[in-house]
Design a protein around this motif. Structure first.
Motif, short mmCIF file in Angstrom:
data_model
loop_
_atom_site.label_atom_id
_atom_site.label_comp_id
_atom_site.label_asym_id
_atom_site.label_seq_id
_atom_site.Cartn_x
_atom_site.Cartn_y
_atom_site.Cartn_z
N LYS A 130 53.01 42.93 39.83
CA LYS A 130 52.40 43.40 38.59
C LYS A 130 50.89 43.22 38.65
CE LYS A 130 52.49 42.75 33.56
NZ LYS A 130 53.10 41.98 32.44
N LEU A 131 50.18 44.28 38.29
CA LEU A 131 48.73 44.22 38.19
C LEU A 131 48.35 44.28 36.72
CD1 LEU A 131 49.51 46.24 40.85
CD2 LEU A 131 47.06 45.89 41.18
N ALA A 132 47.61 43.29 36.26
CA ALA A 132 47.23 43.21 34.84
C ALA A 132 45.72 43.06 34.74
CB ALA A 132 47.93 42.03 34.17
N TYR A 133 45.12 43.86 33.87
CA TYR A 133 43.67 43.86 33.69
C TYR A 133 43.27 42.77 32.70
CZ TYR A 133 38.94 45.77 33.34
OH TYR A 133 37.58 45.95 33.38
N LYS A 134 42.23 42.02 33.06
CA LYS A 134 41.74 40.97 32.18
C LYS A 134 40.82 41.58 31.13
CE LYS A 134 40.31 38.87 35.89
NZ LYS A 134 39.67 37.91 36.83
N GLY A 135 41.30 41.68 29.90
CA GLY A 135 40.52 42.29 28.84
C GLY A 135 40.91 43.74 28.63
N LYS A 136 40.04 44.49 27.95
CA LYS A 136 40.29 45.89 27.67
C LYS A 136 39.74 46.74 28.81
CE LYS A 136 39.47 49.55 24.26
NZ LYS A 136 38.81 49.92 22.99
N ASN A 137 40.59 47.58 29.37
CA ASN A 137 40.20 48.42 30.49
C ASN A 137 39.75 49.79 29.99
OD1 ASN A 137 39.82 49.64 32.94
ND2 ASN A 137 41.98 49.70 33.51
N GLU A 138 38.44 50.04 30.03
CA GLU A 138 37.90 51.31 29.56
C GLU A 138 38.20 52.46 30.52
OE1 GLU A 138 33.78 50.77 28.89
OE2 GLU A 138 34.06 49.26 27.32
#
Length: 448
Positions: A130-138
């Protein structure tokens, strides 16, 4: 690994372009994803030929996607099977913690466990990466996943897509975005780089991007003499390479001999080519303590003759600017070195993005890159001073990265280069390149 002949290369290249033209913008990003085994530790320790990689489609079916596992031996070198035996027999065929799993962000799917496996049946083991972005990914989605399967027997066929080729006879790398030609008389430089014109995937048309590249060094030794060299002064050779569906890796050795001293400026480097990127973990060896042994003005650059003038591009960078007068303006008073240096050049139908990660020792010493640009087309500069080593301003380059050698201490220095090519100017892709470090990766074993 299957050899690709010149005939099959041409066929597969056309097939690749057709397939790529139909693909959608990736759920995560369009950059390569390279994971060290240590990052996905639960997935490792099995023979490499047992693995297959999947994404989940909208129906829950597992769809095979291209991937490769590149072995790294106990000395930290890639195990390369073609072109030479320097590392070919140093692997063990097992996905170990130091090895690398590579796939493309375009192929990452949703976080959804497959419910149907198709050909080959259900794997013996399945791991969700699983790849998860730290914060909001614009730039896109905040998460995605691939599913790495292990088959203890009768693994199904690999995915048929191949994104990158290295054609040894012509020393060319051909991908879905660009064509990179090595200079076989000196493997440190390119003889040309061309970009695929978007919309011509079925009948590829390449547009010149770079006419050539070059290297230059000036070492003004205190109480001794001044040494100048360019790529023609340096001996280089292709030692070995590896072909893969996601990346091709080439190993190049080089050294510079001055009198009876062997100045090993780089020793060797292993360059990774992806469909839209080039990764270069460079190891530079400096035999001198720059501060003690060199006068001001000693330095080196890697430069290029861009086909169009840099003035025709929108260029942004966080690198300090090199002054053409030769006076180096590294940092303003009180400024701190960056952990990552980048430069971005965008044109109407293209985008280039480069980032450089100097080692901690280099940053502390102030040995960081400076950017040079000259608003002149490649045709006006490419033959200028090509026969002899020449400094910036009179050399065959209109854009370059420069390093002050007086800032280099004696010994090895490690820098990581990453260059991205895109045949479309799209802000979302640029944002995704700049924020690749914001992704967390976690591997979990799924229940049968």
């Amino acid at each position: 690994m299957r050899r690709i002949t010149a005939h099959s290369l041409l066929f597969l290249t056309h097939l690749l372009f057709a397939l790529f033209a139909e693909s959608a913008y990736g759920i995560v990003h369009t950059a390569p994803i390279v994971l060290q085994g240590l990052k996905v530790k639960p997935v490792t320790h099995y023979p490499i030929n047992m693995y297959r990689l999947y994404r989940t489609d909208e129906t829950g079916k597992a769809v095979t996607i291209p991937f490769q596992i590149d072995e790294i031996n106990e000395w930290g070198d890639y195990v390369l099977s073609e072109g030479g035996q320097v590392t070919a027999k140093t692997g063990n065929g097992i996905f170990d913690l130091q090895d690398e799993l590579a796939f493309m962000g375009d192929d990452v799917g949703p976080v959804r466990q497959p419910t149907s496996w198709g050909e080959g049946g259900k794997p013996s083991l399945v791991f969700e990466i699983k790849l998860a972005y730290k914060g909001k990914n614009e730039a896109g989605a905040n998460e995605g996943a691939v599913y790495l399967a292990v088959f203890f027997q009768n693994p199904p066929k690999l995915a048929e897509k191949t994104y990158v080729f290295f054609k040894r006879d012509t020393a060319e790398v051909i991908t879905s975005r660009y064509r990179y030609g090595f200079d076989q008389s000196n493997w440190l430089v390119a003889r040309r780089v061309e970009m695929l014109k978007r919309g011509t995937e079925k009948s590829p048309e390449f547009v010149p991007l770079l006419d050539s590249t070059t290297f230059y060094m000036k070492a003004d030794l205190k109480y001794f003499l001044t040494v100048e060299a360019n790529h023609k002064s340096i001996n280089s050779a292709l030692e070995a390479y590896k072909l893969g569906p996601v990346r091709s890796i080439v190993r190049i050795s080089f050294h510079y001999t001055f009198l009876k001293l062997n100045f090993e400026l780089g020793m060797y480097t292993e360059v990774s080519f992806f469909s839209n990127a080039v990764y270069l973990p460079a190891i530079l060896y400096n035999p001198l303590d720059g501060k003690k042994s060199l006068n001001t003005g000693s330095g080196f650059y890697y430069g290029m003759a861009m086909k169009d003038s840099p003035g025709d591009y929108k260029i942004d960078s966080n690198m300090p600017v090199y002054k053409q007068s030769g006076i180096l303006d590294l940092f303003k008073s009180g400024a701190k070195p960056e952990n990552l240096y980048w430069i971005h050049a965008s044109g109407k139908d293209r985008m280039l993005y480069m980032e450089i990660s100097p080692s901690k020792e280099m940053r502390v010493a102030g040995a960081v890159p400076m950017v040079y640009k000259e608003n002149a087309a490649g045709a006006a500069v490419k033959d200028r001073g090509a026969a002899e080593p020449t400094p910036l301003g009179s050399s065959p380059v209109n854009m370059a990265l420069y390093f002050d050698m007086t800032k280099f201490t004696e010994g090895e220095h490690i820098m990581a280069f990453r260059l991205f090519f895109e045949n479309v100017n799209e802000e979302k892709r640029l944002v995704s390149f700049k924020t690749l470090g914001n992704w967390d990766v976690n591997a979990t074993k799924l229940k049968n």
